[in-house]
Design a protein around this motif. Structure first.
Motif, PDB file in Angstrom:
ATOM      1  N   TYR A 199      35.331  48.974  47.622  1.00 21.33           N
ATOM      2  CA  TYR A 199      36.312  49.390  48.624  1.00 21.33           C
ATOM      3  C   TYR A 199      36.716  48.210  49.499  1.00 21.33           C
ATOM      4  N   ASP A 200      37.943  48.253  49.966  1.00 17.85           N
ATOM      5  CA  ASP A 200      38.430  47.301  50.953  1.00 17.85           C
ATOM      6  C   ASP A 200      37.987  47.780  52.330  1.00 17.85           C
ATOM      7  N   LEU A 201      37.324  46.910  53.090  1.00 18.19           N
ATOM      8  CA  LEU A 201      36.791  47.326  54.389  1.00 18.19           C
ATOM      9  C   LEU A 201      37.895  47.654  55.384  1.00 18.19           C
ATOM     10  N   ALA A 202      38.965  46.898  55.370  1.00 16.61           N
ATOM     11  CA  ALA A 202      40.019  47.083  56.376  1.00 16.61           C
ATOM     12  C   ALA A 202      40.777  48.382  56.169  1.00 16.61           C
ATOM     13  N   SER A 203      41.130  48.693  54.928  1.00 15.08           N
ATOM     14  CA  SER A 203      41.960  49.874  54.654  1.00 15.08           C
ATOM     15  C   SER A 203      41.160  51.079  54.203  1.00 15.08           C
ATOM     16  N   GLY A 204      39.944  50.855  53.704  1.00 16.82           N
ATOM     17  CA  GLY A 204      39.147  51.953  53.164  1.00 16.82           C
ATOM     18  C   GLY A 204      39.561  52.358  51.766  1.00 16.82           C
ATOM     19  N   LYS A 205      40.542  51.680  51.197  1.00 14.38           N
ATOM     20  CA  LYS A 205      41.026  52.050  49.863  1.00 14.38           C
ATOM     21  C   LYS A 205      40.122  51.471  48.780  1.00 14.38           C
ATOM     22  N   GLN A 206      39.989  52.232  47.690  1.00 16.20           N
ATOM     23  CA  GLN A 206      39.204  51.764  46.559  1.00 16.20           C
ATOM     24  C   GLN A 206      39.970  50.670  45.819  1.00 16.20           C
ATOM     25  N   ILE A 207      39.238  49.644  45.390  1.00 20.93           N
ATOM     26  CA  ILE A 207      39.827  48.545  44.640  1.00 20.93           C
ATOM     27  C   ILE A 207      39.390  48.667  43.191  1.00 20.93           C
ATOM     28  N   GLY A 208      40.356  48.777  42.288  1.00 18.57           N
ATOM     29  CA  GLY A 208      40.012  48.900  40.878  1.00 18.57           C
ATOM     30  C   GLY A 208      39.444  50.271  40.557  1.00 18.57           C
ATOM     31  N   GLY A 209      38.791  50.358  39.398  1.00 18.68           N
ATOM     32  CA  GLY A 209      38.264  51.643  38.935  1.00 18.68           C
ATOM     33  C   GLY A 209      36.816  51.840  39.321  1.00 18.68           C
ATOM     34  N   SER A 210      36.174  52.788  38.651  1.00 20.60           N
ATOM     35  CA  SER A 210      34.765  53.083  38.898  1.00 20.60           C
ATOM     36  C   SER A 210      34.034  53.098  37.562  1.00 20.60           C
ATOM     37  N   THR A 211      32.726  52.912  37.639  1.00 19.69           N
ATOM     38  CA  THR A 211      31.906  52.868  36.438  1.00 19.69           C
ATOM     39  C   THR A 211      30.724  53.794  36.625  1.00 19.69           C
ATOM     40  N   ARG A 212      30.480  54.647  35.646  1.00 23.67           N
ATOM     41  CA  ARG A 212      29.412  55.652  35.742  1.00 23.67           C
ATOM     42  C   ARG A 212      28.284  55.291  34.784  1.00 23.67           C
ATOM     43  N   TYR A 213      27.060  55.271  35.327  1.00 24.28           N
ATOM     44  CA  TYR A 213      25.898  54.936  34.521  1.00 24.28           C
ATOM     45  C   TYR A 213      24.787  55.949  34.746  1.00 24.28           C
ATOM     46  N   ALA A 214      24.060  56.262  33.682  1.00 24.64           N
ATOM     47  CA  ALA A 214      22.865  57.089  33.768  1.00 24.64           C
ATOM     48  C   ALA A 214      21.649  56.176  33.642  1.00 24.64           C
ATOM     49  N   TYR A 215      20.714  56.326  34.570  1.00 24.14           N
ATOM     50  CA  TYR A 215      19.536  55.471  34.597  1.00 24.14           C
ATOM     51  C   TYR A 215      18.348  56.199  33.992  1.00 24.14           C
ATOM     52  N   GLU A 216      17.494  55.434  33.335  1.00 23.68           N
ATOM     53  CA  GLU A 216      16.415  56.039  32.560  1.00 23.68           C
ATOM     54  C   GLU A 216      15.391  56.731  33.440  1.00 23.68           C
ATOM     55  N   ASP A 217      15.082  56.140  34.587  1.00 27.10           N
ATOM     56  CA  ASP A 217      14.062  56.679  35.476  1.00 27.10           C
ATOM     57  C   ASP A 217      14.689  57.104  36.789  1.00 27.10           C
ATOM     58  N   PHE A 218      13.824  57.482  37.728  1.00 24.96           N
ATOM     59  CA  PHE A 218      14.294  57.803  39.072  1.00 24.96           C
ATOM     60  C   PHE A 218      15.130  56.650  39.602  1.00 24.96           C
ATOM     61  N   PRO A 219      16.312  56.896  40.142  1.00 21.02           N
ATOM     62  CA  PRO A 219      17.198  55.795  40.526  1.00 21.02           C
ATOM     63  C   PRO A 219      16.608  54.833  41.544  1.00 21.02           C
ATOM     64  N   GLY A 220      15.635  55.295  42.317  1.00 20.99           N
ATOM     65  CA  GLY A 220      14.981  54.393  43.259  1.00 20.99           C
ATOM     66  C   GLY A 220      14.238  53.264  42.564  1.00 20.99           C
ATOM     67  N   ASP A 221      13.947  53.445  41.282  1.00 23.16           N
ATOM     68  CA  ASP A 221      13.238  52.411  40.533  1.00 23.16           C
ATOM     69  C   ASP A 221      14.185  51.433  39.860  1.00 23.16           C
ATOM     70  N   THR A 222      15.470  51.725  39.886  1.00 24.46           N
ATOM     71  CA  THR A 222      16.376  50.887  39.105  1.00 24.46           C
ATOM     72  C   THR A 222      17.545  50.315  39.886  1.00 24.46           C
ATOM     73  N   ILE A 223      18.009  50.967  40.920  1.00 21.62           N
ATOM     74  CA  ILE A 223      19.173  50.454  41.638  1.00 21.62           C
ATOM     75  C   ILE A 223      18.744  49.812  42.944  1.00 21.62           C
ATOM     76  N   ASN A 224      18.787  48.490  42.979  1.00 25.37           N
ATOM     77  CA  ASN A 224      18.630  47.765  44.233  1.00 25.37           C
ATOM     78  C   ASN A 224      17.289  48.010  44.912  1.00 25.37           C
TER      79      ASN A 224
END
Length: 475
Positions: free
Chosen positions: A338-363
């Protein structure tokens, strides 16, 4: 030591800084050497240690630039910081519970008994000594100054003994230094409660839902409170995130802070991530003020059914987010910018399914990684590794069914090489072309996976044979 294994270790550490002096291979003590454009003294000798004899490393030049005996270093951008003990050996950090999950050195030197050590500031490209400081040290650790500037902290802890009636008291003096050894700021912490140093602030747990940020060098403390019936606002030093239930975001990103509203609940509204001005507390951005990306499930009132949301990165006026895909899709996330100034989304989105609990895989366990130029990102999904473009969310590639699942460790500075482990072994690493997925090496020892200096792009590895620095391939 495998630098991708997080080891738990309870340590009570302190550090004291005393007067600086020159080392045997640095400039003469008390004499101001003539400096070149890089800040390194002119005619300073190039560091010449052992010759690298390990396997070729994709992404790095064939020939090393310089080396030292067995050592670890704090990457300060244009310089490496080394600690040399009184016995003349270089400190080898790593393996501490709060070390960064990206493999870099967090706590470089620690001891229960203060002792004299030398701090060496070496040029990243040549290894030449720029400066030395003589230190009586309990603790030397990597940190950041304001706006993410690489820095290091030293601590001096003193104890006031009881007179028989009064309680024993502890005071810790924290001093933060820049890449040239200049003092950036100093603060004192009373008592023995734990605290962290990040972005020029002391970070303490005020209560279960509140963190206190105290500017180093003076300034009014600020409190960051996460709202919600079960909100637990805590700071994870391994990845510099704030956790307010299942929402995650960088606690401080440049001039901004984050907190979570409605943490761990979905009684009325899903979780909201709020980004505020660090100095004033004024709201700058909120997940409630933007439209969730395509792929996020909404109820019949247009409200997203999953309360989970994370911020993965903030850079150049853009914010990279990960949204829970749905109430019953706890392992599926949708990334969008997202653009911080306008709040508009930039580009598309990407959907992923994670093998384990997401707390173990994302950040959280370090398996979402970015190239230094922030053009590419990679994450571990239930199908293996996926790579996408940060700017517009466009998928570059994702592993196919039947391939060995790969978990990404890091990307080279220009995003040319992706290093990662497979399900078969954590001891050896794959190196693949980040754009094409072509395998470059399939059995690189994990200790030989390079880290990359933030400013120069030079790569370095620390093994039992020594500390080796290389230009990137093509230089």
């Amino acid at each position: 030591m495998n630098k991708y294994t997080v080891m738990a270790a309870g340590l009570v550490l302190s550090l004291g800084l005393v007067a600086g002096c020159g080392s045997s291979d640095g400039p003469e003590a008390g004499k101001a050497p003539e400096k070149g454009a890089s800040g390194t003294p002119k005619d300073a000798p190039k560091a010449e240690g052992p010759v690298y004899s390990g396997p070729a490393i994709p992404g790095l030049a064939d020939k090393q630039a310089w080396s030292l005996p067995r050592a670890d270093a704090i990457d300060l951008g244009d310089a490496f910081l080394f600690v040399k003990t009184g016995a003349g050996e270089y400190a080898a950090g790593g393996g501490y519970k709060d070390d960064p999950l990206d493999g870099t050195t967090g706590l470089l030197h620690s001891t229960d008994q203060p002792g004299p050590v030398n701090l060496e500031f070496r040029d990243v490209k040549t290894g030449a000594v720029r400066k030395t400081l003589k230190v009586t040290a309990d603790r030397v650790a990597a940190t950041t100054w304001r706006d993410g500037v690489p820095a290091f902290e030293v601590r001096t802890t003193s104890t006031t003994e009881s007179d028989g009636l009064s309680a024993e008291g502890t005071t810790t003096t924290i001093t933060v230094y820049g890449s040239d050894g200049t003092e950036l700021g100093k603060a004192e912490h009373k008592g023995d409660t734990p605290f962290h140093v990040h972005e020029g602030h002391l970070i303490e747990q005020a209560d279960q839902a509140t963190l206190q940020l105290t500017p180093i060098g003076g300034g009014q403390p600020r409190k960051i409170t996460c709202g919600g019936l079960q909100a637990s606002c805590s700071f994870d030093p391994r990845n510099k995130d704030i956790d307010g239930g299942s929402g995650h975001a960088p606690l401080i990103t440049g001039k901004y802070t984050f907190h979570v509203n409605n943490g761990s609940t979905y009684e009325t509204d899903p979780e909201e991530l709020v980004m505020s001005d660090l100095a004033t507390g004024a709201k700058v951005w909120s997940s409630d003020d933007v439209t969730p990306p395509k792929g996020v499930e909404l109820d019949d009132k247009g409200v997203r059914t999953s309360g989970s949301i994370r911020v993965l990165d903030v850079r150049d006026g853009r914010i990279l987010t990960a949204w829970g895909a749905g109430a019953f899709l706890t392992d599926t996330w949708v990334t969008a910018t997202y653009d911080l100034a306008s709040g508009k989304q930039i580009g598309g989105s990407t959907r992923y399914a994670y093998e384990d609990f997401p707390g173990d895989t994302i950040n959280t366990e370090g398996s979402s990684v970015f190239s230094a130029d922030h053009q590419l990102a990679a994450a571990a999904t239930e199908k293996g590794t996926a790579v996408w473009q940060v700017a517009d969310g466009k998928e570059v590639w994702v592993q196919k069914e039947g391939e060995k699942l790969m978990t990404p460790l890091r990307l080279s500075p220009n995003g040319g090489v992706l290093y990662g482990t497979t399900e078969e072994s954590d001891d050896t690493v794959l190196a693949v072309d980040a754009r094409t997925k072509n395998v470059l090496v399939k059995d690189l020892p994990s200790d030989n996976v390079p880290l990359f200096s933030k400013q120069s792009g030079y790569g370095y590895v620390s093994t039992d044979a020594g500390f080796f620095v290389f230009p990137t391939a093509g230089r």
